[in-house]
Design a protein around this motif. Sequence first.
Motif, PDB file in Angstrom:
ATOM      1  N   ALA A 131       0.927  -1.165  -0.040  1.00 22.78           N
ATOM      2  CA  ALA A 131      -0.137  -0.001  -0.134  1.00 22.78           C
ATOM      3  C   ALA A 131       0.823   1.271  -0.065  1.00 22.78           C
ATOM      4  CB  ALA A 131      -0.927   0.134   1.281  1.00 22.78           C
ATOM      5  N   GLU A 132       2.070   1.420   0.624  1.00 27.45           N
ATOM      6  CA  GLU A 132       3.035   2.436   0.902  1.00 27.45           C
ATOM      7  C   GLU A 132       3.449   2.740  -0.721  1.00 27.45           C
ATOM      8  OE1 GLU A 132       7.231   3.434   2.656  1.00 27.45           O
ATOM      9  OE2 GLU A 132       5.543   2.275   4.100  1.00 27.45           O
ATOM     10  N   PHE A 133       3.779   1.878  -1.609  1.00 27.66           N
ATOM     11  CA  PHE A 133       4.230   2.036  -2.761  1.00 27.66           C
ATOM     12  C   PHE A 133       3.218   2.899  -3.486  1.00 27.66           C
ATOM     13  CE2 PHE A 133       4.481   0.263  -7.079  1.00 27.66           C
ATOM     14  CZ  PHE A 133       5.657   1.011  -7.550  1.00 27.66           C
ATOM     15  N   VAL A 134       1.913   2.116  -3.462  1.00 28.47           N
ATOM     16  CA  VAL A 134       0.874   3.038  -4.243  1.00 28.47           C
ATOM     17  C   VAL A 134       0.542   4.335  -3.897  1.00 28.47           C
ATOM     18  CG1 VAL A 134      -1.583   2.799  -5.100  1.00 28.47           C
ATOM     19  CG2 VAL A 134       0.133   0.650  -5.200  1.00 28.47           C
ATOM     20  N   GLN A 135       0.586   4.285  -2.236  1.00 29.58           N
ATOM     21  CA  GLN A 135       0.519   5.765  -1.729  1.00 29.58           C
ATOM     22  C   GLN A 135       1.168   6.846  -2.055  1.00 29.58           C
ATOM     23  OE1 GLN A 135      -2.352   6.266   0.454  1.00 29.58           O
ATOM     24  NE2 GLN A 135      -1.795   8.225   0.821  1.00 29.58           N
ATOM     25  N   GLY A 136       2.537   6.168  -2.241  1.00 29.17           N
ATOM     26  CA  GLY A 136       3.596   7.138  -2.709  1.00 29.17           C
ATOM     27  C   GLY A 136       3.379   7.925  -4.248  1.00 29.17           C
ATOM     28  N   GLU A 157     -11.855   0.191 -18.040  1.00 31.03           N
ATOM     29  CA  GLU A 157     -12.938   0.833 -17.643  1.00 31.03           C
ATOM     30  C   GLU A 157     -12.998   1.220 -16.080  1.00 31.03           C
ATOM     31  OE1 GLU A 157     -15.958  -1.872 -18.496  1.00 31.03           O
ATOM     32  OE2 GLU A 157     -15.833  -1.608 -20.619  1.00 31.03           O
ATOM     33  N   GLY A 158     -12.387   0.347 -15.284  1.00 30.52           N
ATOM     34  CA  GLY A 158     -12.340   0.810 -13.749  1.00 30.52           C
ATOM     35  C   GLY A 158     -11.486   1.971 -13.562  1.00 30.52           C
ATOM     36  N   LEU A 159     -10.338   2.051 -14.451  1.00 29.29           N
ATOM     37  CA  LEU A 159      -9.260   3.102 -14.390  1.00 29.29           C
ATOM     38  C   LEU A 159     -10.013   4.425 -14.862  1.00 29.29           C
ATOM     39  CD1 LEU A 159      -5.944   1.936 -15.616  1.00 29.29           C
ATOM     40  CD2 LEU A 159      -6.342   3.056 -13.415  1.00 29.29           C
ATOM     41  N   ALA A 160     -10.625   4.341 -15.814  1.00 31.32           N
ATOM     42  CA  ALA A 160     -11.453   5.431 -16.693  1.00 31.32           C
ATOM     43  C   ALA A 160     -12.502   5.915 -15.607  1.00 31.32           C
ATOM     44  CB  ALA A 160     -11.943   5.099 -18.062  1.00 31.32           C
ATOM     45  N   LEU A 190      -8.939   5.443  -7.189  1.00 31.73           N
ATOM     46  CA  LEU A 190      -7.923   5.441  -8.372  1.00 31.73           C
ATOM     47  C   LEU A 190      -6.692   4.730  -7.828  1.00 31.73           C
ATOM     48  CD1 LEU A 190      -7.172   6.244 -11.099  1.00 31.73           C
ATOM     49  CD2 LEU A 190      -6.324   8.460 -10.230  1.00 31.73           C
ATOM     50  N   ARG A 191      -6.366   4.926  -6.676  1.00 25.72           N
ATOM     51  CA  ARG A 191      -5.130   4.023  -6.120  1.00 25.72           C
ATOM     52  C   ARG A 191      -5.560   2.461  -5.871  1.00 25.72           C
ATOM     53  NH1 ARG A 191      -4.419   8.260  -2.341  1.00 25.72           N
ATOM     54  NH2 ARG A 191      -5.382   7.123  -0.654  1.00 25.72           N
ATOM     55  N   GLN A 192      -6.605   2.248  -5.657  1.00 24.61           N
ATOM     56  CA  GLN A 192      -7.318   0.880  -5.542  1.00 24.61           C
ATOM     57  C   GLN A 192      -7.248   0.077  -6.778  1.00 24.61           C
ATOM     58  OE1 GLN A 192      -6.894  -0.215  -2.094  1.00 24.61           O
ATOM     59  NE2 GLN A 192      -8.292  -1.668  -3.370  1.00 24.61           N
TER      60      GLN A 192
END
Length: 152
Positions: free
Chosen positions: A4-9, A58-61, A80-82
Motif C-alpha cells: 500500500a505504501e508503494f501505491v500511496q507514494g 473501464e475501472g481506471l477511466a 484510483l489508487r485501488q
Amino acid sequence: MADAEFVQGMTPFLKESLGVYGNDVLTGGARASESPAAGVGRGLLQATYRRVGQRGREGLADAVREAVAEPGNEDAVGVLRQEIRRALRQHPELEGELAALLPGGGGPTTVVVASGERSVAAGGGIGIAITGDGHGHGPGHGPGPGHGTPAP
C-alpha cells in the motif's frame, strides 16, 4: 506484490496529473506546460492503462472521472489508487515498470509539489518561510510611507 505504501507514494503525482490533464490523462500526450510531477503521474496512469484488459481500463477511466469531477476528494483519489493496486495484483510485472517511473525508483522519497499562482513548495527543514506582499525589510519593501508607496 506492491504494498500500500508503494501505491500511496504515487498520490502527489496522480493528483498533479489529474489537475493538468483531467479526463485525458489516460490517453493524452505530454503538454508543454506539464510539470515534472504531472508527467510522472501521467506515465504511471498510462502504463497501468496499457497493461490491463478492457475491464481494468473501464475501472481506471471511471476512477479518473470521479477524481477529476471532485478535486480534493481524497476518497476519489483512493479509488484510483485501488484500481492501480488491482492492476498490480493481476500483473505483478507492472510494479517494476511503475517503480522505474517514480523518482528514486519507487523507494522512499520526498515529493513537494507547488501548484497555483505564487505557490511555494519546500522539502526538508527550511526554517521560516513567509509569503505574500509586505513582508520585506527596509525602505522600498511593503506598503505605506517610506516603503515604496507614496503617502496620500
